[in-house]
Design a protein around this motif. Structure first.
Motif, PDB file in Angstrom:
ATOM      1  N   PHE A 114       0.830  -1.209   0.000  1.00 51.95           N
ATOM      2  CA  PHE A 114       0.000   0.000   0.000  1.00 51.95           C
ATOM      3  C   PHE A 114       0.865   1.261   0.000  1.00 51.95           C
ATOM      4  O   PHE A 114       0.530   2.260  -0.648  1.00 51.95           O
ATOM      5  N   ALA A 118       0.875   4.155  -2.748  1.00 49.56           N
ATOM      6  CA  ALA A 118       0.623   5.553  -2.409  1.00 49.56           C
ATOM      7  C   ALA A 118       1.693   6.475  -2.977  1.00 49.56           C
ATOM      8  O   ALA A 118       1.433   7.661  -3.221  1.00 49.56           O
ATOM      9  N   VAL A 123      -3.197  11.280  -5.471  1.00 48.39           N
ATOM     10  CA  VAL A 123      -4.578  10.847  -5.220  1.00 48.39           C
ATOM     11  C   VAL A 123      -4.588   9.480  -4.536  1.00 48.39           C
ATOM     12  O   VAL A 123      -5.338   9.253  -3.570  1.00 48.39           O
ATOM     13  N   LEU A 124      -3.762   8.574  -5.020  1.00 48.49           N
ATOM     14  CA  LEU A 124      -3.664   7.258  -4.398  1.00 48.49           C
ATOM     15  C   LEU A 124      -3.138   7.381  -2.967  1.00 48.49           C
ATOM     16  O   LEU A 124      -3.578   6.651  -2.073  1.00 48.49           O
ATOM     17  N   ASP A 125      -2.213   8.303  -2.760  1.00 47.21           N
ATOM     18  CA  ASP A 125      -1.672   8.523  -1.423  1.00 47.21           C
ATOM     19  C   ASP A 125      -2.783   8.948  -0.462  1.00 47.21           C
ATOM     20  O   ASP A 125      -2.875   8.451   0.671  1.00 47.21           O
ATOM     21  N   THR A 126      -3.642   9.839  -0.899  1.00 46.12           N
ATOM     22  CA  THR A 126      -4.744  10.300  -0.055  1.00 46.12           C
ATOM     23  C   THR A 126      -5.698   9.161   0.275  1.00 46.12           C
ATOM     24  O   THR A 126      -6.123   8.994   1.433  1.00 46.12           O
ATOM     25  N   VAL A 127      -6.026   8.359  -0.719  1.00 44.41           N
ATOM     26  CA  VAL A 127      -6.943   7.235  -0.508  1.00 44.41           C
ATOM     27  C   VAL A 127      -6.345   6.237   0.481  1.00 44.41           C
ATOM     28  O   VAL A 127      -7.010   5.779   1.420  1.00 44.41           O
ATOM     29  N   VAL A 128      -5.077   5.897   0.273  1.00 45.91           N
ATOM     30  CA  VAL A 128      -4.420   4.920   1.145  1.00 45.91           C
ATOM     31  C   VAL A 128      -4.343   5.431   2.576  1.00 45.91           C
ATOM     32  O   VAL A 128      -4.587   4.686   3.538  1.00 45.91           O
ATOM     33  N   GLN A 129      -4.023   6.706   2.762  1.00 42.90           N
ATOM     34  CA  GLN A 129      -3.930   7.261   4.109  1.00 42.90           C
ATOM     35  C   GLN A 129      -5.266   7.252   4.827  1.00 42.90           C
ATOM     36  O   GLN A 129      -5.347   7.024   6.031  1.00 42.90           O
ATOM     37  N   ARG A 130      -6.363   7.477   4.083  1.00 43.55           N
ATOM     38  CA  ARG A 130      -7.690   7.432   4.709  1.00 43.55           C
ATOM     39  C   ARG A 130      -8.055   5.993   5.098  1.00 43.55           C
ATOM     40  O   ARG A 130      -8.728   5.769   6.108  1.00 43.55           O
ATOM     41  N   VAL A 131      -7.621   5.032   4.297  1.00 49.15           N
ATOM     42  CA  VAL A 131      -7.849   3.626   4.657  1.00 49.15           C
ATOM     43  C   VAL A 131      -7.082   3.290   5.934  1.00 49.15           C
ATOM     44  O   VAL A 131      -7.605   2.625   6.840  1.00 49.15           O
ATOM     45  N   ASP A 133      -6.235   5.378   8.266  1.00 51.19           N
ATOM     46  CA  ASP A 133      -6.926   6.061   9.362  1.00 51.19           C
ATOM     47  C   ASP A 133      -8.134   5.257   9.829  1.00 51.19           C
ATOM     48  O   ASP A 133      -8.415   5.186  11.034  1.00 51.19           O
TER      49      ASP A 133
END
Length: 290
Positions: A114, A118, A123-131, A133
């Motif tokens: 992951f 990211a 954009v992928l970095d943001t999605v992965v970080q929210r997952v 979290d």
């Protein structure tokens, strides 16, 4: 879950390349490293050699309940159902190590995957970080109860819970290392020289982020011992008659005053295993930070 964000990734020194195994050898040469490795190996070998160290079947019951340690044929005594405690402790070690050896590397690999994903695009970095979290929002035992409610108790939910808990830990550890390493001179020079993003990440940056991940692996093994033990102790992990250190402690709880030896064996093993992994992680961390 515990993370070691203070560990600094080692940057390549100017001139000659360093030996990648040098900090590990130095760590194992320290007093902490030697004691930690000895304790971890002692417990691991006891579990692996369980059939040779005890002739009793760990699930075999008898009429000799709660025998004291040193009784004929039962070195550590027996439990409330007359099962040999030495046999159950040894096979419990094996069960715990099988679960931990599968779950922690699985969580580490998924977390690193992951983190690499990211690093490809913001954009992928943001999605992965929210997952990450979302996973970290659930304490370990709450996550265990939720997973067990879906999968039921057993070995599989324990593996799933430990792996899920470790994914954001390793993912964020590697992401932090990537953010630092890709601004180093060697990474900038590689990009200017035409090195592709994937090759830069896998060939140049990832090896220089490996040291903190090794330290985190040792820490995560300690956390996994506690998490598996807590799940089995609460009855949402591996259940009797299959022995684990956690469910043995749970079974011994009503007999602490009458037969304290019932809990002594698994408690001692958990202490030695956690102490061994903790000393190893501390020794590795001290050498890598130098």
């Amino acid at each position: 879950m515990t993370t070691l964000s203070f560990v600094r990734a080692r940057k390549p020194g100017p001139g000659a390349a360093r030996n990648p195994h040098q900090p590990y050898r130095k760590a194992l040469a320290t007093t902490r490293g030697r004691i930690g490795l000895a304790l971890a190996l002692l417990v691991t070998l006891a579990g692996l050699l369980a059939p040779l160290l005890s002739s009793h079947v760990p699930t075999a019951q008898s009429g000799e309940a709660l025998l004291a340690p040193g009784s004929p044929g039962h070195l550590l005594g027996t439990d409330d159902l007359g099962r040999d405690l030495l046999s159950r402790v040894l096979y419990g070690i094996r069960t715990d190590l099988e679960v931990i050896a599968l779950a922690v590397p699985l969580g580490a690999l998924l977390g690193c995957a992951f983190a690499l994903l990211a690093a490809v695009h913001p954009v992928l970095d943001t999605v992965v970080q929210r997952v990450f979290d979302l996973v970290l929002a659930f304490p370990g035992l709450i996550l265990a109860l939720a997973i067990t409610a879906v999968l039921g108790p057993g070995r599989l939910p324990v593996v799933v819970v430990i792996a899920l808990a470790e994914i954001p830990v390793f993912g964020r550890q590697l992401r932090a290392g990537i953010l630092v390493q890709r601004e180093r001179e060697y990474a900038v020079a590689a990009r200017v020289g035409g090195t592709g993003r994937a090759r830069l990440l896998l060939r140049h940056i990832l090896p220089n982020c490996a040291d903190p991940l090794v330290v985190q692996l040792a820490v995560s093994l300690t956390v996994a011992v506690f998490l598996e033990g807590a799940m089995s102790f609460l009855g949402v992990g591996i259940r009797p008659p299959e022995p684990t250190l956690g469910n043995m402690l749970s079974q011994a709880l009503p007999y602490l005053a009458q037969a304290p030896h019932f809990a002594a064996g698994p408690l001692l093993v958990v202490t030695l295993l956690v102490l061994g992994f903790s000393l190893l992680s501390e020794a590795l961390n001290r050498e890598i930070r130098r």
